[in-house]
Design an enzyme around this catalytic site. Structure first.
Site, PDB file in Angstrom:
ATOM      1  N   CYS A   1       0.881  -1.178   0.000  1.00  0.00           N
ATOM      2  CA  CYS A   1       0.000   0.000   0.000  1.00  0.00           C
ATOM      3  C   CYS A   1       0.909   1.215   0.000  1.00  0.00           C
ATOM      4  CB  CYS A   1      -0.921  -0.005   1.213  1.00  0.00           C
ATOM      5  SG  CYS A   1      -1.738  -1.601   1.518  1.00  0.00           S
TER       6      CYS A   1
ATOM      7  N   ALA B   1       1.409   4.370  -1.822  1.00  0.00           N
ATOM      8  CA  ALA B   1       1.286   5.814  -2.052  1.00  0.00           C
ATOM      9  C   ALA B   1       1.409   6.583  -0.739  1.00  0.00           C
ATOM     10  CB  ALA B   1      -0.040   6.130  -2.731  1.00  0.00           C
TER      11      ALA B   1
ATOM     12  N   LYS C   1       7.733   5.549   2.135  1.00  0.00           N
ATOM     13  CA  LYS C   1       8.318   4.326   2.702  1.00  0.00           C
ATOM     14  C   LYS C   1       9.000   3.518   1.599  1.00  0.00           C
ATOM     15  CE  LYS C   1       4.753   4.044   6.273  1.00  0.00           C
ATOM     16  NZ  LYS C   1       3.836   5.039   5.646  1.00  0.00           N
TER      17      LYS C   1
ATOM     18  N   ASP D   1       2.168  -1.777   5.089  1.00  0.00           N
ATOM     19  CA  ASP D   1       1.780  -0.575   5.834  1.00  0.00           C
ATOM     20  C   ASP D   1       0.312  -0.348   5.490  1.00  0.00           C
ATOM     21  OD1 ASP D   1       2.411   1.785   7.474  1.00  0.00           O
ATOM     22  OD2 ASP D   1       1.932   2.872   5.654  1.00  0.00           O
TER      23      ASP D   1
ATOM     24  N   CYS E   1      -0.530   3.490  11.214  1.00  0.00           N
ATOM     25  CA  CYS E   1      -0.359   4.772  11.920  1.00  0.00           C
ATOM     26  C   CYS E   1      -1.590   5.034  12.790  1.00  0.00           C
ATOM     27  CB  CYS E   1      -0.124   5.919  10.935  1.00  0.00           C
ATOM     28  SG  CYS E   1      -1.411   6.142   9.690  1.00  0.00           S
TER      29      CYS E   1
END
Length: 435
Positions: free
Chosen positions: A248, A250, A254, A316, A369
């Protein structure tokens, strides 16, 4: 245009759906302002968004219906300034009254004057009552469900957690070591008279956003990135020649960490479900000088349906974003507990799919996050129970990054860390084929 009128314009954009950080950055790029003006606008703008529940509660106690959004935002700004910025209350009332007169009429100005004078007369008692009546959800401006969930998960530390998520964030940038060195960047900071607040390896927290207007930023020598985001990529630690997938990816920050660690040698598949985001990934990585990335339009849940296998995988996962509320405070108001549960399901499906295409001996990092167990610890507990061929690996967390390990070895950068984003990270290895 008066500064408060400028802030009202920005608040309206966020209310219509624009991300706060994008709205503010676009505004600063389009308008030449002094450092002092930028600082004041930033404080008012984010302050109103962060404290919207409290501000609206106090406004609604003293009014019936305010049909004009501009007027409501003026009251929000004024109450915020007088309560949280130690603004001169009489001066705040006078300025708001004059602005309302000029925008609408004398009667409207008198209305604003009356509302604000009423609030400031009763302010200290209001704040005291909210605390005594255990209405910390209003006092700290959180939806009631969110406050109750944090209270349940974090107990005596709940209020500290809530306060930490409202802190003003620092600008953070990472040195792109493919093009630049830390020494060169630190010399640039000295030239610009910018102070370093904190340093996490190659990520710098600084007291000014002026670096975003430099040639070094335009040339891709530095990139805007938080230390937590950087660590998710760094902990995966891919080597030159590895075949890697970022599920993932965009906007690619990272992915950029992975490419740098691989010394631009190997292959990275950067997945996203939106074509326009793939273009953004390509643009960002080209700017940074990383050319081993292949952006691919794919739903990461379908990764297991293709035949390729990978040495390293970064998951992520899309999440509720409650760990980055300092930077995107509006996220509090557009999600609920049902969204958290739905996202946890999506995250697990992506993790499960990615695990199927990891080589034996390969390594996978799962990160979010956000702060809630459904999206972090509980997903990992389920995954490890259903995938006995995976084991948790020890992670190298820098000593100056604060947080806590869960029962499975995952690390949550939490309220103890007052500068980095709240982030959950865990690293696992595939020891064998499915048991």
């Amino acid at each position: 245009m008066n500064i408060k009128q400028r802030v009202i314009v920005l608040i309206r954009e966020v209310e219509k759906g624009k991300y706060s950080n994008i709205a503010l950055n676009e505004y600063f790029r389009a308008n030449k302002l002094s450092k002092k003006e930028r600082g004041f606008i930033t404080e008012l703008f984010y302050g109103v968004i962060r404290n919207k529940i409290f501000l609206d509660y106090e406004i609604e106690k003293r009014t019936k219906t305010i049909k004009k959004d501009w007027l409501k935002d003026l009251l929000r700004i004024s109450i915020y300034q007088g309560t949280f910025m130690n603004g001169d209350e009489k001066g705040v009332v006078w300025e708001a009254t004059e602005l309302a007169k000029k925008k609408f009429s004398v009667p409207v100005g008198k209305f604003v004057n009356g509302v604000l004078r009423s609030y400031f007369r009763e302010k200290d008692e209001e704040l005291k009552e909210l605390r005594e009546n255990n209405r910390l959800d209003i006092l700290h401006s959180y939806p009631k469900w969110f406050y109750e969930k944090v209270q349940k998960e974090y107990g005596n530390e709940a209020e500290n957690f809530l306060i930490s998520l409202k802190k003003v964030p620092y600008m953070s940038v990472r040195v792109n070591k493919i093009k630049y060195t830390e020494e060169e960047f630190e010399n640039l900071l000295k030239e610009l008279d910018i102070d370093i607040i904190k340093k996490v390896e190659t990520v710098y927290y600084i007291d000014s956003g002026e670096v975003l207007y430099t040639d070094e930023f335009k040339d891709g020598k530095i990139i805007v990135q938080d230390g937590s985001s950087y660590l998710a990529g760094r902990i995966l630690n891919p080597k030159p020649g590895d075949i890697v997938v970022d599920t993932c990816s965009a906007p690619g920050s990272k992915t950029a960490v992975l490419g740098e660690l691989m010394e631009n040698n190997g292959e990275i598949l950067a997945l996203d479900i939106h074509s326009h985001k793939l273009k953004l990934i390509s643009e960002n990585l080209n700017k940074l000088g990383i050319n081993i990335v292949l952006p691919v339009k794919m739903d990461a849940r379908k990764l297991k349906e293709q035949g390729k296998h990978f040495d390293k995988i970064l998951v992520d996962a899309p999440c509720s974003g409650y760990g980055v509320l300092r930077k995107k405070p509006e996220a509090l108001y557009n999600k609920n507990l049902e969204n958290v549960v739905e996202l946890a399901k999506l995250q697990y499906e992506i993790l499960e799919s990615a695990s199927k295409v990891l080589k034996i001996g390969g390594e996978l990092v799962y990160s979010t996050c956000t702060i809630f167990k459904e999206e972090n610890t509980l997903n990992i507990e389920k995954f490890l129970n259903e995938n006995k061929n995976f084991s948790v690996m020890k992670m190298d967390i820098p000593e100056n990054v604060l947080g806590e390990y869960d029962n499975f070895g995952g690390f949550l950068i939490n309220y103890k860390e007052e500068i980095l984003d709240n982030f959950y990270i865990i690293k696992m290895r595939k020891d064998s084929e499915e048991c």
